[in-house]
Design an enzyme around this catalytic site. Structure first.
Site, PDB file in Angstrom:
ATOM      1  N   THR A 188       0.829  -1.201   0.000  1.00 52.87           N
ATOM      2  CA  THR A 188       0.000   0.000   0.000  1.00 52.87           C
ATOM      3  C   THR A 188       0.864   1.253   0.000  1.00 52.87           C
ATOM      4  O   THR A 188       1.889   1.298   0.662  1.00 52.87           O
ATOM      5  CB  THR A 188      -0.888   0.038   1.262  1.00 52.87           C
ATOM      6  OG1 THR A 188      -1.684  -1.140   1.318  1.00 52.87           O
ATOM      7  CG2 THR A 188      -1.785   1.257   1.289  1.00 52.87           C
ATOM      8  N   VAL A 217     -11.109  -7.819  -0.239  1.00 57.03           N
ATOM      9  CA  VAL A 217     -10.828  -6.390  -0.110  1.00 57.03           C
ATOM     10  C   VAL A 217     -10.238  -6.160   1.271  1.00 57.03           C
ATOM     11  O   VAL A 217     -10.767  -6.648   2.267  1.00 57.03           O
ATOM     12  CB  VAL A 217     -12.107  -5.544  -0.291  1.00 57.03           C
ATOM     13  CG1 VAL A 217     -11.819  -4.073  -0.003  1.00 57.03           C
ATOM     14  CG2 VAL A 217     -12.663  -5.706  -1.700  1.00 57.03           C
ATOM     15  N   ASP A 219      -8.096  -3.221   3.982  1.00 57.22           N
ATOM     16  CA  ASP A 219      -8.449  -1.985   4.677  1.00 57.22           C
ATOM     17  C   ASP A 219      -8.303  -0.741   3.815  1.00 57.22           C
ATOM     18  O   ASP A 219      -8.914   0.288   4.093  1.00 57.22           O
ATOM     19  CB  ASP A 219      -7.570  -1.831   5.916  1.00 57.22           C
ATOM     20  CG  ASP A 219      -6.104  -1.617   5.557  1.00 57.22           C
ATOM     21  OD1 ASP A 219      -5.562  -2.457   4.798  1.00 57.22           O
ATOM     22  OD2 ASP A 219      -5.501  -0.629   6.006  1.00 57.22           O
TER      23      ASP A 219
END
Length: 328
Positions: A188, A217, A219
């Protein structure tokens, strides 16, 4: 058509009706000298050593741009970086070979937009901003999000590069899901920024865990989990195993801890400790938080050593090692 105009028009229309492990390459600048915790804004920070992303965000901020444009343009650098296999184009696919992207964005007013399980679109954060500004919704997912993107002029592209495809085919020989700390969990880019007016925005974007179950999916696109902004207090964003961040609503928790008087550093540490308290017999995963408060003070904390975050302000461009819950 802006979000408020959309909402106003929608209300009028319905009157009388029921309401219904690769790190982005970048020039290292002052990376061995940690800045003081109090940093004057404007400032941009992001998870990991994505120096090109913070450089782009700083370019916007230094030209008197706003924090929302800065975070969007900053993370878009990594969404377009085919050598980054954890974000955007070239991201590692799920176990079925599909590259699916998640992203969210949040502005100084608390407006937010998100997309999840988005395929065939290169910049999910830009679609998320369209959701925020041009629909009455917060999140669009899957085929609905993809169709919305096409309607807004985004082009269909193949997100699966040859490099990621070859690695996926090799993985399929055993199909063992064993995330590697600070490599496969390096999934991320979350970015926070304060502009010259002292206004805060944030963005978060990812291709998620490599070889995840189709439909998973994490966070990153969930407001309050992967990202949260409160312009009166500060902002936080997360990286790592998203399931654990969701369970504690991690980014919201950190902002609320800052509201109670904790520094960004203290709040990040408490956020990680809350996660570890729920995982007393489990340490084989990584989580990293970064946070910034209204003063421009920053902080970070992670489970395992190895997590860093980038900071760009008038004081310089730094890659800052994070302290960790588990020591070397």
């Amino acid at each position: 058509m802006k979000r408020r105009k959309f909402l106003k028009n929608s209300t009028l229309t319905t009157a009388g009706i029921f309401f219904t492990p690769f790190l982005a390459s970048s020039k290292e600048i002052n990376t061995k000298t940690k800045p003081s915790s109090a940093t004057n804004f404007p400032i941009a920070i992001c998870t990991w050593n994505f120096g090109n992303a913070t450089a782009k965000a700083w370019e916007v901020l230094n030209a008197n741009g706003n924090s929302l444009d800065a975070v969007q343009q900053g993370v878009m650098v990594e969404e377009a970086n085919i050598n980054n296999q954890t974000v955007g184009v070239g991201g590692r696919p799920d176990r079925d070979g599909n590259v699916t992207l998640d992203a969210c964005i949040m502005d100084k007013e608390g407006n937010c937009g998100a997309v999840a399980y988005l395929q065939n679109i290169a910049s999910p954060v830009s679609v998320a901003r369209k959701v925020m500004e041009e629909t009455p919704h917060v999140m669009l997912v899957g085929k609905g999000a993809e169709q919305f993107a096409y309607e807004k002029g985004f082009k269909k592209i193949n997100l699966l590069t040859e490099k990621s495809k070859k690695q996926w085919l090799e993985w399929r020989k055993k199909s063992e899901y064993k995330p590697i700390i600070n490599i496969e969990n390096h999934d991320t880019i979350g970015m926070l920024a304060i502009d010259k007016d002292g206004d805060i925005s944030g963005a978060c974007t990812t291709s998620g865990m490599a070889y995840k179950i189709g439909g998973r999916v994490g966070d990153s696109p969930i407001i309050g989990a992967g990202l949260f902004v409160d312009n009166e207090i500060g902002a936080a964003t997360a990286t790592g195993v998203g399931e654990e961040v969701i369970r504690t609503v991690g980014s919201f928790l950190i902002v609320e801890l800052m509201r109670q008087g904790k520094t960004p550093q203290q709040a990040c540490e408490e956020g990680v400790k809350r996660i570890m308290a729920k995982n007393k017999d489990k340490t084989d995963f990584q989580i990293g938080f970064i946070a910034i408060n209204k003063k421009g003070e920053t902080g970070s904390y992670c489970i395992h050593p190895g997590f860093t975050y980038r900071s760009y302000s008038q004081k310089g461009h730094y890659n800052i090692p994070s302290d960790s819950y588990i020591k070397r």
